[in-house]
Scaffold this active site. Structure first.
Site, PDB file in Angstrom:
ATOM      1  N   CYS A 135       0.939  -1.233  -0.086  1.00 34.91           N
ATOM      2  CA  CYS A 135       0.037   0.146  -0.073  1.00 34.91           C
ATOM      3  C   CYS A 135       0.862   1.233   0.133  1.00 34.91           C
ATOM      4  CB  CYS A 135      -0.867  -0.151   1.147  1.00 34.91           C
ATOM      5  SG  CYS A 135      -2.126   1.241   1.717  1.00 34.91           S
TER       6      CYS A 135
ATOM      7  N   ASP B  63      -7.711  -1.594  -8.572  1.00 37.78           N
ATOM      8  CA  ASP B  63      -6.946  -0.749  -7.684  1.00 37.78           C
ATOM      9  C   ASP B  63      -7.364   0.712  -8.233  1.00 37.78           C
ATOM     10  OD1 ASP B  63      -5.814   0.782  -5.718  1.00 37.78           O
ATOM     11  OD2 ASP B  63      -3.667  -0.603  -5.827  1.00 37.78           O
TER      12      ASP B  63
ATOM     13  N   HIS C  86      -6.948  -3.812  -3.924  1.00 45.07           N
ATOM     14  CA  HIS C  86      -5.947  -3.094  -3.194  1.00 45.07           C
ATOM     15  C   HIS C  86      -5.897  -3.465  -2.057  1.00 45.07           C
ATOM     16  CE1 HIS C  86      -3.548   0.608  -2.009  1.00 45.07           C
ATOM     17  NE2 HIS C  86      -4.161   0.426  -0.931  1.00 45.07           N
TER      18      HIS C  86
END
Length: 251
Positions: free
Chosen positions: A134, A189, A221
């Site tokens: 992330c 994502d 994600h």
């Protein structure tokens, strides 16, 4: 899998003290070092478990609390199973803290984390590897470009905003990178649309960086994080294979 020993450590930085988790094989022999950059949910049991798995494969792993300026981990009160769709207030709390961790601050901190590994008797001498998740994927790329003499390899998984049109976009450090890079993108994502994937690939290729960019079909994600609603077991195991292969090539 090798037995491991983990402990909480404090790392002095230019702005205070970052709490962190350090884990290594229990035999105490110096091992190649990996700096693991957390996702937005922070230093918690899931990330300690991931660090333990890496250590069990023969590495010394440091996981710093990137949000230490806001307190020791856990900085946020999180449920055991994180579903931001059901609990939107989670990101309402995390968002401002993420934004305050500017690239300049993150790179100042990165120097402290790299020094901590260089000084650790559990870490073998020489450059380290990075893996980030992330926001950690973004910080890993920036670290590889900011400290090229200290980073031999860097991986990033479900990273967002890796190649934006802003002047501090991570992809702009490509010319400084000497490490081998690997990226595992999630194709579901919104924080990394196709145009950013292409811009990142073009920048790394133009700079002559050894790299692999793969898109994980159907992955969202956060797909590596088993304590979240985004988890994808197949994508997670693919990530482990790619990461461990990168580390074997590096060390």
């Amino acid at each position: 899998m090798t037995a491991v020993q983990g402990t909480a450590v404090d790392i002095p930085t230019e702005d205070g003290v970052a709490d962190a988790y350090l884990v290594h094989p229990a035999d105490g022999e110096p091992r190649p070092a990996v700096l693991l950059y957390m996702d937005a949910f922070g230093l918690r049991p899931q990330l300690r478990s991931m660090a333990d798995r890496l250590a069990g494969a023969g590495y010394t792993v440091l996981v710093p609390n990137l949000f230490y300026r806001h307190g020791r981990a856990p900085v946020f009160e999180l449920p055991e199973f994180i579903d931001p769709g059901a609990r939107p207030e989670i990101f309402e709390r995390i968002g401002p803290v993420m934004q305050e961790l500017t690239p300049d601050l993150a790179m100042r901190d990165a120097g402290a984390y790299l020094r901590a590994l260089a000084d650790s008797p559990a870490a073998a001498a020489g450059p380290v590897a990075l893996t980030g998740y992330c926001l950690g994927a973004r910080i890993a790329l920036l670290t590889a470009g900011t400290y090229p003499d200290r980073v031999a390899a860097s991986a990033g998984f479900h990273g967002g905003r890796l190649a934006t049109d802003t002047p501090d976009s991570p992809h702009l450090v490509a010319d400084s990178v000497t490490a081998e890079l690997y990226f595992g993108h999630a194709d579901q994502d919104p924080s990394l649309p196709v145009e950013q994937i292409e811009r990142l690939e073009e920048a790394l290729t133009a700079a002559g960086v050894r790299h692999t960019c793969e898109v994980y079909a159907g992955a969202h994600h956060g797909f590596t994080q088993a304590d979240t609603a985004s988890y994808d077991a197949a994508g997670d195991e693919r990530h482990w294979t790619a990461l461990l292969d990168l580390l074997k090539r590096t060390f």
